[in-house]
Design an enzyme around this catalytic site. Structure first.
Site, mmCIF file in Angstrom:
data_model
loop_
_atom_site.group_PDB
_atom_site.id
_atom_site.type_symbol
_atom_site.label_atom_id
_atom_site.label_comp_id
_atom_site.label_asym_id
_atom_site.label_seq_id
_atom_site.Cartn_x
_atom_site.Cartn_y
_atom_site.Cartn_z
ATOM 1 C CG HIS A 186 37.218 53.333 62.470
ATOM 2 N ND1 HIS A 186 37.293 53.496 61.099
ATOM 3 C CD2 HIS A 186 36.577 54.437 62.928
ATOM 4 C CE1 HIS A 186 36.724 54.649 60.758
ATOM 5 N NE2 HIS A 186 36.294 55.231 61.849
ATOM 6 C CE1 TYR A 206 33.514 43.371 62.793
ATOM 7 C CE2 TYR A 206 31.232 42.814 63.284
ATOM 8 C CZ TYR A 206 32.202 43.757 62.977
ATOM 9 O OH TYR A 206 31.854 45.082 62.837
ATOM 10 C CB CYS A 242 33.207 38.340 79.550
ATOM 11 S SG CYS A 242 34.414 39.132 80.627
ATOM 12 C CB CYS A 286 31.417 39.752 84.121
ATOM 13 S SG CYS A 286 31.146 40.392 82.442
ATOM 14 N N PRO A 324 44.485 56.267 44.341
ATOM 15 C CG PRO A 324 44.115 53.969 44.341
ATOM 16 C CD PRO A 324 44.074 55.174 45.232
#
Length: 246
Positions: free
Chosen positions: A116, A64, A146, A149, A213
C-alpha cells in the site's frame, strides 16, 4: 502449535507473511478506520481518494501530516522484531505488509514489500519522482510542490479506488504461488487484497497460520488459528519453527 509444526515441518521451505493494521496497533498506531479515523469529522474514506485530493489537496495533506506526526512517535514492537529474526535465520522468507507506517523497515526487515506504499514518501502527481523530504505545515506551503517539475506532491500511498503498483502486485502473486507456509498477522481481511493473496497461496498448496486477537474472515480457511497479539504469539511460533528445522 507444537503438534502442527511437527506434523508439517517439511512445509517450512518457503515462508511468507502478510501483516496488517493489528501489528501496528500494538505499537500504538491507530487504525485510522471507524472512530479512530475521524479527523475534523472526516473519515479516512473521505480523504484517502484521488477525488478528495483533486478537490482539496491542502486538506488531504493536513490529514496526512497529522498521521505522520502520530506515527513518528511510535516504535516497532516484538512482532516486528520477530519477523526480522525469522528473515535473518530462514533462507527463504518474504514479508508483504498492508501497513504504510514504515515500522517493519525501521525494525530491520529487508525482504519486504509495502503493497500500500509508505506514508513518508512524497510522490509527484505528474513526473512520478519520489522523495522522503520532510514536510511541515509550519515551513512548507500546502500542497507541496515537486522540485523537478513544480507539480503537486502527494503521499506515496495507494488510495481508495486506485490500482496497486504492477510490480509489487505481480511479485506478491508469484510469491504466494510458491509459498509453503503463509503467516497472516494482524489483518482482519476487511481489505480485499490480503484475502486475494491468501487464497492464491492456499490454492497453490500453502499452509495458512493466522495470528489475531479475534477470529476474522480468514479464520474459516486457515490451517491453524492462534488467538492473541502478534507481538506475543509470533515470537513463540517462530521459536518452535526454528527449533524444528525441516
Amino acid at each position: 502449535m507444537k503438534e502442527f509444526i511437527t506434523k508439517h515441518r517439511d512445509k517450512f521451505q518457503k515462508i511468507s507473511a502478510i501483516s496488517g493494521a493489528g501489528i501496528s496497533a500494538e505499537s500504538g498506531i491507530p487504525t485510522f478506520r471507524g472512530s479512530e479515523g475521524l479527523w475534523k469529522n472526516f473519515r479516512a474514506e473521505d480523504l484517502a481518494t484521488p477525488q478528495a485530493f483533486s478537490k482539496n489537496p491542502k486538506l488531504v495533506w493536513e490529514w496526512y501530516l497529522w498521521r505522520r506526526n502520530i506515527i513518528e512517535t511510535k516504535r516497532p514492537n516484538p512482532g516486528h522484531f520477530a519477523l526480522v529474526e525469522l528473515e535473518r535465520i530462514h533462507p527463504d522468507f518474504f514479508l508483504i505488509t498492508q501497513n504504510v507506517d514504515g515500522l517493519h523497515s525501521q525494525a530491520g526487515s529487508k525482504k519486504l514489500t509495502e503493497i500500500h506504499g509508505n506514508i513518508f514518501i512524497n510522490r509527484c502527481i505528474s513526473c512520478g519522482q519520489e522523495s522522503k523530504e520532510t514536510i511541515s505545515e509550519n515551513t512548507t506551503p500546502l500542497p507541496p510542490q515537486c522540485q523537478n517539475c513544480n507539480s503537486f506532491l502527494r503521499p506515496g500511498v495507494v488510495w481508495f479506488g486506485e490500482s496497486y503498483d504492477d510490480f509489487k502486485l505481480n511479485f506478491s502473486i508469484q510469491r504466494m504461488k510458491h509459498t509453503d507456509l503463509l503467516l497472516v498477522l494482524g489483518t482482519s481481511g476487511s481489505v480485499s487484497m490480503p484475502v486475494y493473496l491468501a487464497q492464491i497461496a492456499k490454492d497453490s498448496g500453502a499452509l495458512l497460520v493466522e495470528i489475531n486477537p479475534e477470529r476474522s474472515s480468514f479464520s474459516s480457511s486457515v490451517d491453524l488459528f492462534l488467538q492473541g497479539k502478534t507481538g506475543e504469539v509470533l515470537p513463540e511460533l517462530i521459536r518452535e519453527i526454528l527449533d524444528n528445522p525441516s
